[in-house]
Design an enzyme around this catalytic site. Structure first.
Site, short mmCIF file in Angstrom:
data_model
loop_
_atom_site.label_atom_id
_atom_site.label_comp_id
_atom_site.label_asym_id
_atom_site.label_seq_id
_atom_site.Cartn_x
_atom_site.Cartn_y
_atom_site.Cartn_z
N CYS A 120 -20.48 -31.41 45.25
CA CYS A 120 -20.88 -32.07 46.49
C CYS A 120 -21.97 -31.25 47.14
O CYS A 120 -21.88 -30.03 47.18
CB CYS A 120 -19.66 -32.18 47.41
SG CYS A 120 -20.04 -32.91 49.01
N GLU A 163 -18.67 -40.90 47.71
CA GLU A 163 -19.42 -41.15 48.95
C GLU A 163 -18.60 -41.94 49.96
O GLU A 163 -18.70 -41.71 51.16
CB GLU A 163 -20.75 -41.88 48.64
CG GLU A 163 -21.68 -41.15 47.67
CD GLU A 163 -21.92 -39.69 48.01
OE1 GLU A 163 -21.91 -39.33 49.21
OE2 GLU A 163 -22.11 -38.89 47.08
N HIS A 166 -16.41 -39.59 51.79
CA HIS A 166 -17.11 -38.87 52.86
C HIS A 166 -17.02 -39.61 54.19
O HIS A 166 -16.80 -39.02 55.24
CB HIS A 166 -18.60 -38.72 52.52
CG HIS A 166 -18.94 -37.47 51.75
ND1 HIS A 166 -18.68 -36.22 52.25
CD2 HIS A 166 -19.54 -37.29 50.56
CE1 HIS A 166 -19.11 -35.31 51.37
NE2 HIS A 166 -19.63 -35.93 50.33
NI NI Z 1 -20.40 -35.07 48.60
#
Ligand code: NI
Length: 214
Positions: A120, A163, A166
């Site tokens: 990441c 994603e 996130h």
């Molecule tokens: Ni990431």
């Protein structure tokens, strides 16, 4: 999400119609509060706005400078359910785009998992094997508020899941054992400065190339 080395997109490839040169933004790092926040849902006020179009361009530029294949808005300190991607699947097909308000379609509990190395951009320099579903379907909207569906397999499926996590305040390290998580934090502590230097050097190179063209 961090790119696999062999799958790096070509530098300088056009990603959208750029109004002006995009800005490379600072990428937030593990430990910052915004990465732990469930981000704000995009609304009519956002759709079709110049501000949103600009943010998407800036996020692409930021992702490319960091050699990423996906980037979520809270990774550039923006509280919005948006991510961009430029990611190959396991057949080498490149997928590029953005999605707002992404929701992962419920997955078959008996689904196939694949284990691959994952990293990441907000945990710079670290990476480890992690099992995830081999296929993913994500539904959301584009920058104009129009419904879109993205289907991914292999590494691209992994990116879509990473994603979306996130935007719910999640990081891939949350999915690891305590021992592996500790190992990732040690790796990033050891390597982050080197990664930042590489990103700065690439940003300077690309800015220099753009100056020579314009
Ligand atoms: Ni990431």
């Amino acid at each position: 999400m961090q790119s696999r080395q062999q799958a790096r997109p070509p530098e300088g490839a056009p990603v959208s119609e750029l109004r002006e040169r995009p800005t490379v933004l600072r990428i937030t790092e593990v430990g910052e509060e915004i990465l732990r926040r469930s981000c704000r849902t995009a609304t009519e006020e956002d759709f079709g706005s110049e501000r949103l179009a600009r943010l998407i361009d800036d996020m692409f530029a930021t992702m490319h400078v960091a050699d990423g294949c996906g980037l979520a808005a809270n990774q550039v300190d923006v509280d919005l359910r948006l991510f961009v991607y430029d990611c190959p699947d396991d057949d080498g097909v490149r997928h590029t785009g953005h999605i707002l308000n992404p929701v992962i379609e419920e997955q078959d509990p008996g689904r196939a998992l694949i284990e691959e190395t994952e990293g990441c951009l907000s945990v710079p320099g670290a990476g480890t094997k992690l099992a995830r579903p081999a296929r993913t379907v994500v539904r959301g909207v584009n920058q104009h508020g129009e419904a879109i569906t993205i289907e991914g397999a292999g590494y691209f499926a992994r990116c879509l899941q990473h994603e979306t996590d996130h935007l719910n305040g999640g990081l891939y390290i949350d999915r690891l054992s305590a021992r592996d998580r500790k190992r990732m934090m040690k790796q990033t502590a050891d390597r982050r400065e080197k990664v930042f230097a590489e990103r700065a050097a690439k940003a300077a190179r690309l800015a220099g190339a753009a100056d020579r063209v314009s």
